[in-house]
Write a protein that holds these residues in place. Structure first.
Motif, short mmCIF file in Angstrom:
data_model
loop_
_atom_site.label_atom_id
_atom_site.label_comp_id
_atom_site.label_asym_id
_atom_site.label_seq_id
_atom_site.Cartn_x
_atom_site.Cartn_y
_atom_site.Cartn_z
N HIS A 15 13.08 -3.67 4.67
CA HIS A 15 11.65 -3.40 4.64
C HIS A 15 10.94 -4.43 5.50
O HIS A 15 11.32 -5.60 5.52
CB HIS A 15 11.15 -3.45 3.19
CG HIS A 15 9.74 -2.98 3.06
ND1 HIS A 15 8.67 -3.81 3.27
CD2 HIS A 15 9.24 -1.76 2.76
CE1 HIS A 15 7.57 -3.12 3.11
NE2 HIS A 15 7.88 -1.88 2.79
N GLN A 18 8.43 -6.11 5.11
CA GLN A 18 7.88 -7.26 4.38
C GLN A 18 8.97 -8.22 3.87
O GLN A 18 8.66 -9.27 3.31
CB GLN A 18 7.03 -6.78 3.20
CG GLN A 18 5.82 -5.99 3.62
CD GLN A 18 4.92 -6.75 4.59
OE1 GLN A 18 4.69 -7.95 4.44
NE2 GLN A 18 4.43 -6.08 5.61
N ASP A 41 8.98 1.00 6.95
CA ASP A 41 7.69 0.70 6.35
C ASP A 41 7.69 1.09 4.87
O ASP A 41 8.74 1.43 4.31
CB ASP A 41 6.56 1.38 7.12
CG ASP A 41 6.63 2.91 7.08
OD1 ASP A 41 7.38 3.48 6.25
OD2 ASP A 41 5.90 3.54 7.87
N ASP A 42 6.52 1.07 4.24
CA ASP A 42 6.41 1.39 2.82
C ASP A 42 6.86 2.80 2.47
O ASP A 42 7.25 3.07 1.35
CB ASP A 42 4.97 1.19 2.34
CG ASP A 42 4.57 -0.27 2.31
OD1 ASP A 42 5.45 -1.12 2.12
OD2 ASP A 42 3.37 -0.55 2.48
N ARG A 43 6.79 3.71 3.44
CA ARG A 43 7.18 5.11 3.21
C ARG A 43 8.66 5.35 3.52
O ARG A 43 9.14 6.45 3.37
CB ARG A 43 6.32 6.05 4.05
CG ARG A 43 4.83 5.94 3.71
CD ARG A 43 3.99 6.69 4.69
NE ARG A 43 4.16 6.07 6.01
CZ ARG A 43 3.81 6.63 7.15
NH1 ARG A 43 3.29 7.81 7.19
NH2 ARG A 43 3.98 5.98 8.29
#
Length: 152
Positions: free
Chosen positions: A86, A88, A110-112
């Motif tokens: 991810h 992050q 990404d987050d998705r």
């Protein structure tokens, strides 16, 4: 330090149904050693489903087969489950994942869960080298500061 700050956002991708010959030509054209295998999604993004490297092509196909590379799909080369990170995630956590899995490149999502970039061991060596240079400069700077404050 989030890996998203250091990953390459210019990704060369290919669908799993494309041929190894097309993949090799893309690698040559874009001067890259890997392609991310992707499936398009409904929302204009791409879901990473695999990765193929120049090493995969050379060692798995050219050295072991006499088949027509234009008839072999890159998706057929996928030997292991794709590991992603991810954007992050911490740089050191990513390094640990790479080491544990024995891979030099990882797609960044990404987050998705959609493809956001790719990180390579070479990129991380550069990041770590910059950090070490900063530390070395700090040591030198601190010594200079102390010297300038001492009476002679």
């Amino acid at each position: 330090m989030a890996i998203g700050e250091y990953c390459c956002r210019e990704i060369v991708a290919i669908t799993p149904s494309e041929s190894v010959l097309v993949a090799a030509r893309l690698m040559r054209e874009h001067h890259v050693g890997d392609l991310v295998l992707v499936e398009p999604t409904d929302n204009q993004g791409f879901l990473p489903v695999g990765i193929i490297t120049d090493r995969d092509i050379v060692l798995d196909l050219i050295a072991n087969t006499e088949g027509d590379l234009s008839r072999i799909a890159v998706g057929d080369l996928q030997r292991r489950e794709l590991l992603t990170v991810h954007e992050q995630e911490d740089v050191f956590a990513v390094i640990a994942k790479m080491r544990q899995a024995g891979v030099r490149r990882l797609p960044v999502v990404d987050d998705r869960g959609l493809l956001a970039g790719i990180i390579a061991a070479d990129d991380l060596v550069g990041v770590l080298a910059e950090g070490l240079q900063d530390l070395a400069r700090l040591t030198t700077y601190q010594g200079q500061q102390e010297s300038s404050l001492r009476p002679e």
